[in-house]
Every structure is written in structure tokens, then in C-alpha cells.
Design a protein around this motif. Sequence first.
Motif, PDB file in Angstrom:
ATOM      1  N   ASP A  13      11.216   0.963  -3.039  1.00  0.00           N
ATOM      2  CA  ASP A  13      11.849   0.581  -1.781  1.00  0.00           C
ATOM      3  C   ASP A  13      12.699  -0.658  -2.040  1.00  0.00           C
ATOM      4  O   ASP A  13      12.246  -1.786  -1.843  1.00  0.00           O
ATOM      5  N   GLY A  14      13.906  -0.437  -2.511  1.00  0.00           N
ATOM      6  CA  GLY A  14      14.829  -1.540  -2.757  1.00  0.00           C
ATOM      7  C   GLY A  14      14.332  -2.494  -3.814  1.00  0.00           C
ATOM      8  O   GLY A  14      14.266  -2.156  -4.990  1.00  0.00           O
ATOM      9  N   SER A  15      13.926  -3.700  -3.387  1.00  0.00           N
ATOM     10  CA  SER A  15      13.560  -4.745  -4.335  1.00  0.00           C
ATOM     11  C   SER A  15      12.065  -4.794  -4.624  1.00  0.00           C
ATOM     12  O   SER A  15      11.583  -5.773  -5.188  1.00  0.00           O
ATOM     13  N   LYS A  16      11.325  -3.749  -4.239  1.00  0.00           N
ATOM     14  CA  LYS A  16       9.900  -3.727  -4.565  1.00  0.00           C
ATOM     15  C   LYS A  16       9.395  -2.291  -4.646  1.00  0.00           C
ATOM     16  O   LYS A  16      10.045  -1.365  -4.184  1.00  0.00           O
ATOM     17  N   ILE A  17       8.245  -2.161  -5.268  1.00  0.00           N
ATOM     18  CA  ILE A  17       7.532  -0.894  -5.227  1.00  0.00           C
ATOM     19  C   ILE A  17       6.520  -1.054  -4.101  1.00  0.00           C
ATOM     20  O   ILE A  17       5.605  -1.888  -4.182  1.00  0.00           O
ATOM     21  N   ASP A  18       6.750  -0.315  -3.039  1.00  0.00           N
ATOM     22  CA  ASP A  18       5.912  -0.407  -1.846  1.00  0.00           C
ATOM     23  C   ASP A  18       4.653   0.423  -2.070  1.00  0.00           C
ATOM     24  O   ASP A  18       4.749   1.607  -2.391  1.00  0.00           O
ATOM     25  N   ILE A  19       3.505  -0.199  -1.939  1.00  0.00           N
ATOM     26  CA  ILE A  19       2.251   0.525  -2.115  1.00  0.00           C
ATOM     27  C   ILE A  19       1.575   0.686  -0.758  1.00  0.00           C
ATOM     28  O   ILE A  19       1.546  -0.231   0.054  1.00  0.00           O
ATOM     29  N   LYS A  20       1.057   1.883  -0.512  1.00  0.00           N
ATOM     30  CA  LYS A  20       0.443   2.214   0.773  1.00  0.00           C
ATOM     31  C   LYS A  20      -1.050   1.900   0.804  1.00  0.00           C
ATOM     32  O   LYS A  20      -1.697   2.097   1.812  1.00  0.00           O
ATOM     33  N   ASP A  21      -1.586   1.480  -0.314  1.00  0.00           N
ATOM     34  CA  ASP A  21      -2.991   1.146  -0.423  1.00  0.00           C
ATOM     35  C   ASP A  21      -3.069  -0.207  -1.119  1.00  0.00           C
ATOM     36  O   ASP A  21      -2.037  -0.786  -1.470  1.00  0.00           O
ATOM     37  N   LYS A  22      -4.253  -0.693  -1.338  1.00  0.00           N
ATOM     38  CA  LYS A  22      -4.440  -1.962  -2.030  1.00  0.00           C
ATOM     39  C   LYS A  22      -4.937  -1.702  -3.441  1.00  0.00           C
ATOM     40  O   LYS A  22      -5.514  -0.658  -3.708  1.00  0.00           O
ATOM     41  N   VAL A  23      -4.707  -2.660  -4.305  1.00  0.00           N
ATOM     42  CA  VAL A  23      -5.374  -2.669  -5.601  1.00  0.00           C
ATOM     43  C   VAL A  23      -6.694  -3.398  -5.356  1.00  0.00           C
ATOM     44  O   VAL A  23      -6.697  -4.562  -4.933  1.00  0.00           O
ATOM     45  N   PHE A  24      -7.790  -2.702  -5.592  1.00  0.00           N
ATOM     46  CA  PHE A  24      -9.109  -3.275  -5.347  1.00  0.00           C
ATOM     47  C   PHE A  24      -9.728  -3.768  -6.652  1.00  0.00           C
ATOM     48  O   PHE A  24      -9.597  -3.113  -7.689  1.00  0.00           O
ATOM     49  N   PHE A  25     -10.406  -4.909  -6.550  1.00  0.00           N
ATOM     50  CA  PHE A  25     -11.070  -5.535  -7.684  1.00  0.00           C
ATOM     51  C   PHE A  25     -12.533  -5.774  -7.325  1.00  0.00           C
ATOM     52  O   PHE A  25     -12.875  -5.895  -6.148  1.00  0.00           O
ATOM     53  N   GLU A  26     -13.363  -5.904  -8.353  1.00  0.00           N
ATOM     54  CA  GLU A  26     -14.723  -6.371  -8.111  1.00  0.00           C
ATOM     55  C   GLU A  26     -14.625  -7.752  -7.473  1.00  0.00           C
ATOM     56  O   GLU A  26     -13.737  -8.539  -7.800  1.00  0.00           O
ATOM     57  N   SER A  27     -15.538  -8.062  -6.578  1.00  0.00           N
ATOM     58  CA  SER A  27     -15.515  -9.329  -5.850  1.00  0.00           C
ATOM     59  C   SER A  27     -15.536 -10.516  -6.814  1.00  0.00           C
ATOM     60  O   SER A  27     -16.366 -10.583  -7.716  1.00  0.00           O
ATOM     61  N   GLY A  28     -14.563 -11.432  -6.628  1.00  0.00           N
ATOM     62  CA  GLY A  28     -14.492 -12.631  -7.447  1.00  0.00           C
ATOM     63  C   GLY A  28     -14.136 -12.373  -8.898  1.00  0.00           C
ATOM     64  O   GLY A  28     -14.329 -13.241  -9.749  1.00  0.00           O
ATOM     65  N   SER A  29     -13.599 -11.184  -9.188  1.00  0.00           N
ATOM     66  CA  SER A  29     -13.372 -10.759 -10.566  1.00  0.00           C
ATOM     67  C   SER A  29     -11.963 -10.187 -10.724  1.00  0.00           C
ATOM     68  O   SER A  29     -11.290  -9.873  -9.744  1.00  0.00           O
ATOM     69  N   ASP A  30     -11.555 -10.026 -11.991  1.00  0.00           N
ATOM     70  CA  ASP A  30     -10.273  -9.377 -12.279  1.00  0.00           C
ATOM     71  C   ASP A  30     -10.465  -7.922 -12.726  1.00  0.00           C
ATOM     72  O   ASP A  30      -9.527  -7.286 -13.184  1.00  0.00           O
ATOM     73  N   VAL A  31     -11.673  -7.382 -12.558  1.00  0.00           N
ATOM     74  CA  VAL A  31     -11.953  -5.999 -12.942  1.00  0.00           C
ATOM     75  C   VAL A  31     -11.456  -5.069 -11.837  1.00  0.00           C
ATOM     76  O   VAL A  31     -11.912  -5.149 -10.684  1.00  0.00           O
ATOM     77  N   ILE A  32     -10.505  -4.195 -12.190  1.00  0.00           N
ATOM     78  CA  ILE A  32      -9.934  -3.246 -11.235  1.00  0.00           C
ATOM     79  C   ILE A  32     -10.958  -2.146 -10.956  1.00  0.00           C
ATOM     80  O   ILE A  32     -11.543  -1.586 -11.883  1.00  0.00           O
ATOM     81  N   LEU A  33     -11.149  -1.843  -9.671  1.00  0.00           N
ATOM     82  CA  LEU A  33     -12.075  -0.775  -9.301  1.00  0.00           C
ATOM     83  C   LEU A  33     -11.442   0.603  -9.530  1.00  0.00           C
ATOM     84  O   LEU A  33     -10.235   0.771  -9.342  1.00  0.00           O
ATOM     85  N   ASN A  34     -12.275   1.563  -9.901  1.00  0.00           N
ATOM     86  CA  ASN A  34     -11.813   2.929 -10.191  1.00  0.00           C
ATOM     87  C   ASN A  34     -10.977   3.520  -9.066  1.00  0.00           C
ATOM     88  O   ASN A  34     -10.046   4.279  -9.320  1.00  0.00           O
ATOM     89  N   LYS A  35     -11.299   3.188  -7.825  1.00  0.00           N
ATOM     90  CA  LYS A  35     -10.572   3.777  -6.699  1.00  0.00           C
ATOM     91  C   LYS A  35      -9.106   3.348  -6.658  1.00  0.00           C
ATOM     92  O   LYS A  35      -8.323   3.936  -5.914  1.00  0.00           O
TER      93      LYS A  35
END
Length: 125
Positions: free
Chosen positions: A6-28
Motif C-alpha cells: 500500500d504505497g509506502s508500506k506493506i499493510d498488514i491486517k493482523d499483528k506479529v505476535f511474540f512471546e510476552s516480554g520476548s523477541d520470540v515470534i509466535l507460530n500464529k
Amino acid sequence: SKAQLDGSKIDIKDKVFFESGSDVILNKSFSLLEEVSFILSDHPELTKIRIEGHTDNRGNDDMNMELSQRRANSVKLYLEKQGIEADRLEAVGFGETQPVATNDTAGGRAENRRVIFQVVERSDD
């Protein structure tokens, strides 16, 4: 689709989820990030994408800045493992410095915890 250019960004319809307080990306979040990698693969004219990490205001400022940077780095690494060239990606953590909602409610804090894919350079400009 969960992501689109979308122009100057990649618009994401969902969130990138991480483990709480962590940089580990959740499988979802893997399917969303795979869509982002497909967009980048299909659009080589996008020569620089800034992956921005943002947090809510819980915790101290320095910790949030560091956490947002580690999360942005994790997303960058994930995209690199999907075949996106590292020199097309930069990861920047903004901590709690750019809220988009109030930090006074759980919903607002959830909105503030986000990853943004900003197009910084294009070869077709």
C-alpha cells in the motif's frame, strides 16, 4: 490476504505476535510473515524496507527500546530465512516513543505493540 503493498508500506491486517516480554515470534504469525516475504519477493523494486518495532509503555523506557529492537531484528531474521536479501531490510526499534493509541487501556496498549513494514527506498521512484 493478511498483507498487501500500500504505497509506502506493506499493510498488514493482523499483528506479529511474540512471546510476552520476548523477541520470540509466535507460530500464529508465521503465515502473515510468509505473505510479507511473498510481497517482497514479487516486488524487487522495493530496495529498502524498514521493519519497525513498537511497544506499549509498560516497563521502563530503556527495556522497551531494547525489546522493540530485538523484536524488529527477529522479524528481519525470519524474512532473511525466507530468502529476502539482508541488504533490503533494516530493523529499527522505537520502544514506546510512537504510540498510536492510549496506553491507559488494555486495548490501547495492544494497538501500540506492533510491527510496521515501511518502504524506505524504491528503485522505480
